[in-house]
Design a protein around this motif. Structure first.
Motif, mmCIF file in Angstrom:
data_model
loop_
_atom_site.group_PDB
_atom_site.id
_atom_site.type_symbol
_atom_site.label_atom_id
_atom_site.label_comp_id
_atom_site.label_asym_id
_atom_site.label_seq_id
_atom_site.Cartn_x
_atom_site.Cartn_y
_atom_site.Cartn_z
ATOM 1 N N CYS A 1 -33.068 -89.071 119.393
ATOM 2 C CA CYS A 1 -31.689 -89.397 119.010
ATOM 3 C C CYS A 1 -31.516 -90.902 118.845
ATOM 4 C CB CYS A 1 -30.703 -88.858 120.049
ATOM 5 S SG CYS A 1 -30.580 -87.058 120.055
ATOM 6 N N GLY A 2 -32.026 -91.673 119.785
ATOM 7 C CA GLY A 2 -31.927 -93.126 119.695
ATOM 8 C C GLY A 2 -32.588 -93.659 118.441
ATOM 9 N N LEU A 3 -33.788 -93.170 118.145
ATOM 10 C CA LEU A 3 -34.484 -93.617 116.942
ATOM 11 C C LEU A 3 -33.772 -93.147 115.680
ATOM 12 C CD1 LEU A 3 -38.207 -93.115 118.026
ATOM 13 C CD2 LEU A 3 -36.940 -95.269 117.822
ATOM 14 N N GLY A 4 -33.154 -91.961 115.729
ATOM 15 C CA GLY A 4 -32.389 -91.467 114.583
ATOM 16 C C GLY A 4 -31.221 -92.379 114.250
ATOM 17 N N PHE A 5 -30.486 -92.816 115.280
ATOM 18 C CA PHE A 5 -29.374 -93.750 115.054
ATOM 19 C C PHE A 5 -29.892 -95.091 114.518
ATOM 20 C CE2 PHE A 5 -26.839 -90.991 117.893
ATOM 21 C CZ PHE A 5 -25.664 -90.932 117.156
ATOM 22 N N LEU A 6 -30.985 -95.593 115.092
ATOM 23 C CA LEU A 6 -31.538 -96.871 114.632
ATOM 24 C C LEU A 6 -31.996 -96.791 113.178
ATOM 25 C CD1 LEU A 6 -33.611 -98.019 117.734
ATOM 26 C CD2 LEU A 6 -31.530 -99.068 116.847
ATOM 27 N N VAL A 7 -32.719 -95.739 112.840
ATOM 28 C CA VAL A 7 -33.218 -95.596 111.468
ATOM 29 C C VAL A 7 -32.066 -95.368 110.489
ATOM 30 C CG1 VAL A 7 -34.531 -94.053 109.945
ATOM 31 C CG2 VAL A 7 -35.568 -94.926 112.044
ATOM 32 N N GLY A 8 -31.103 -94.524 110.868
ATOM 33 C CA GLY A 8 -29.949 -94.308 109.999
ATOM 34 C C GLY A 8 -29.207 -95.598 109.718
ATOM 35 N N GLY A 9 -29.008 -96.410 110.753
ATOM 36 C CA GLY A 9 -28.343 -97.699 110.577
ATOM 37 C C GLY A 9 -29.163 -98.668 109.740
ATOM 38 N N ALA A 10 -30.457 -98.710 109.989
ATOM 39 C CA ALA A 10 -31.328 -99.606 109.227
ATOM 40 C C ALA A 10 -31.358 -99.210 107.751
ATOM 41 C CB ALA A 10 -32.740 -99.600 109.810
ATOM 42 N N VAL A 11 -31.437 -97.917 107.475
ATOM 43 C CA VAL A 11 -31.450 -97.453 106.083
ATOM 44 C C VAL A 11 -30.099 -97.722 105.421
ATOM 45 C CG1 VAL A 11 -31.606 -95.422 104.590
ATOM 46 C CG2 VAL A 11 -33.273 -95.749 106.416
ATOM 47 N N GLY A 12 -29.003 -97.436 106.143
ATOM 48 C CA GLY A 12 -27.677 -97.668 105.586
ATOM 49 C C GLY A 12 -27.473 -99.113 105.172
ATOM 50 N N ASN A 13 -27.796 -100.037 106.049
ATOM 51 C CA ASN A 13 -27.662 -101.458 105.707
ATOM 52 C C ASN A 13 -28.751 -101.897 104.727
ATOM 53 O OD1 ASN A 13 -25.319 -102.037 107.098
ATOM 54 N ND2 ASN A 13 -26.377 -102.711 108.943
ATOM 55 N N GLY A 14 -29.933 -101.301 104.842
ATOM 56 C CA GLY A 14 -31.026 -101.632 103.925
ATOM 57 C C GLY A 14 -30.686 -101.283 102.482
ATOM 58 N N ILE A 15 -30.029 -100.153 102.271
ATOM 59 C CA ILE A 15 -29.611 -99.767 100.920
ATOM 60 C C ILE A 15 -28.712 -100.850 100.327
ATOM 61 C CG2 ILE A 15 -28.141 -98.146 99.638
ATOM 62 C CD1 ILE A 15 -29.233 -95.922 101.529
ATOM 63 N N ASP A 16 -27.722 -101.274 101.099
ATOM 64 C CA ASP A 16 -26.818 -102.328 100.619
ATOM 65 C C ASP A 16 -27.583 -103.611 100.294
ATOM 66 O OD1 ASP A 16 -24.824 -100.541 101.204
ATOM 67 O OD2 ASP A 16 -23.623 -101.958 102.349
ATOM 68 N N ARG A 17 -28.465 -103.987 101.181
ATOM 69 C CA ARG A 17 -29.181 -105.251 101.004
ATOM 70 C C ARG A 17 -30.082 -105.214 99.775
ATOM 71 N NH1 ARG A 17 -29.446 -105.516 107.214
ATOM 72 N NH2 ARG A 17 -28.030 -107.258 107.623
ATOM 73 N N LEU A 18 -30.770 -104.096 99.583
ATOM 74 C CA LEU A 18 -31.684 -104.008 98.444
ATOM 75 C C LEU A 18 -30.937 -103.846 97.122
ATOM 76 C CD1 LEU A 18 -34.516 -101.851 100.046
ATOM 77 C CD2 LEU A 18 -34.568 -104.297 99.525
ATOM 78 N N LEU A 19 -29.828 -103.096 97.117
ATOM 79 C CA LEU A 19 -29.070 -102.884 95.877
ATOM 80 C C LEU A 19 -28.162 -104.055 95.527
ATOM 81 C CD1 LEU A 19 -27.986 -99.120 96.086
ATOM 82 C CD2 LEU A 19 -29.857 -100.128 94.764
ATOM 83 N N PHE A 20 -27.468 -104.600 96.534
ATOM 84 C CA PHE A 20 -26.436 -105.606 96.276
ATOM 85 C C PHE A 20 -26.765 -107.002 96.807
ATOM 86 C CE2 PHE A 20 -24.188 -101.498 97.176
ATOM 87 C CZ PHE A 20 -23.930 -101.159 95.843
ATOM 88 N N GLY A 21 -27.787 -107.110 97.645
ATOM 89 C CA GLY A 21 -28.119 -108.403 98.245
ATOM 90 C C GLY A 21 -27.203 -108.771 99.399
ATOM 91 N N ARG A 22 -26.343 -107.845 99.806
ATOM 92 C CA ARG A 22 -25.398 -108.089 100.902
ATOM 93 C C ARG A 22 -24.924 -106.752 101.459
ATOM 94 N NH1 ARG A 22 -23.304 -108.573 96.088
ATOM 95 N NH2 ARG A 22 -21.320 -107.622 95.570
ATOM 96 N N VAL A 23 -24.336 -106.809 102.643
ATOM 97 C CA VAL A 23 -23.840 -105.616 103.332
ATOM 98 C C VAL A 23 -22.323 -105.680 103.372
ATOM 99 C CG1 VAL A 23 -23.764 -104.435 105.568
ATOM 100 C CG2 VAL A 23 -25.906 -105.379 104.737
ATOM 101 N N THR A 24 -21.685 -104.542 103.117
ATOM 102 C CA THR A 24 -20.230 -104.458 103.217
ATOM 103 C C THR A 24 -19.857 -104.138 104.655
ATOM 104 O OG1 THR A 24 -20.021 -103.711 100.938
ATOM 105 C CG2 THR A 24 -18.163 -103.258 102.403
ATOM 106 N N ASP A 25 -19.135 -105.032 105.297
ATOM 107 C CA ASP A 25 -18.619 -104.837 106.649
ATOM 108 C C ASP A 25 -17.114 -104.667 106.553
ATOM 109 O OD1 ASP A 25 -21.111 -105.112 107.932
ATOM 110 O OD2 ASP A 25 -20.928 -107.294 107.946
ATOM 111 N N PHE A 26 -16.518 -103.901 107.486
ATOM 112 C CA PHE A 26 -15.077 -103.664 107.360
ATOM 113 C C PHE A 26 -14.383 -103.263 108.658
ATOM 114 C CE2 PHE A 26 -17.496 -99.936 106.318
ATOM 115 C CZ PHE A 26 -16.892 -98.916 107.029
ATOM 116 N N ILE A 27 -15.085 -102.883 109.688
ATOM 117 C CA ILE A 27 -14.461 -102.453 110.941
ATOM 118 C C ILE A 27 -14.296 -103.678 111.841
ATOM 119 C CG2 ILE A 27 -14.609 -100.950 112.960
ATOM 120 C CD1 ILE A 27 -16.532 -99.170 111.249
#
Length: 149
Positions: free
Chosen positions: A85-111
């Protein structure tokens, strides 16, 4: 199996919320949703807006991290639902931010919360780190030998 389910759900939730924020808020614009303050911020650096302009480099680091976790899960000796479970959360978060970084060169933050503006992936990474700490402490406690009287 929890690893893949959690990682998938984190990625979907992260990307869906970021897409909604990009559609409904301009950079710097704020809104409230269910009592949560939202402010759109684009971060081309890492946590705390450090090293701005290296978004794609951090995207590559995220890919390497995910590959390392997948390798560890396959060949590592440590097993268990808490670790998964811990690794699932880490990988999900890394992929989520990684997608933004690779596609847009930046991450959208909002919370908005004390200490900064984050996104769903950032929160997933925090949860994953906490679960790994709990896992490590649990293993340490189980491995301790009782003291002799």
């Amino acid at each position: 199996m929890p690893f893949y389910i959690i990682a998938f759900l984190v990625i979907v939730a992260d990307q869906a919320t970021k897409a909604a924020v990009r559609v409904h808020l301009e950079v710097g614009e704020s809104a409230r949703l269910w009592g949560i303050e939202l402010t759109r911020f684009e971060n081309s650096g890492m946590a705390g807006s450090m090293l701005q302009g290296y978004g794609r480099l951090f995207g590559i680091v995220a890919v390497l991290f995910v590959l390392g976790v997948l390798y560890y899960r396959k060949y590592g000796k440590a097993k268990g639902a808490l670790l998964d479970c811990g690794l699932g959360f880490l990988v999900g978060g890394a992929v989520g931010n990684g997608i933004d970084r690779l596609l847009f060169g930046r991450v959208t933050d909002f919370i908005v919360r004390k200490g900064g503006i984050l996104n769903v992936a950032d929160h997933a990474i925090e949860i994953g780190a906490l679960l790994l700490i709990v896992y490590t402490v649990t293993i340490w406690i189980k491995g301790r030998k009782p003291a002799k009287p």
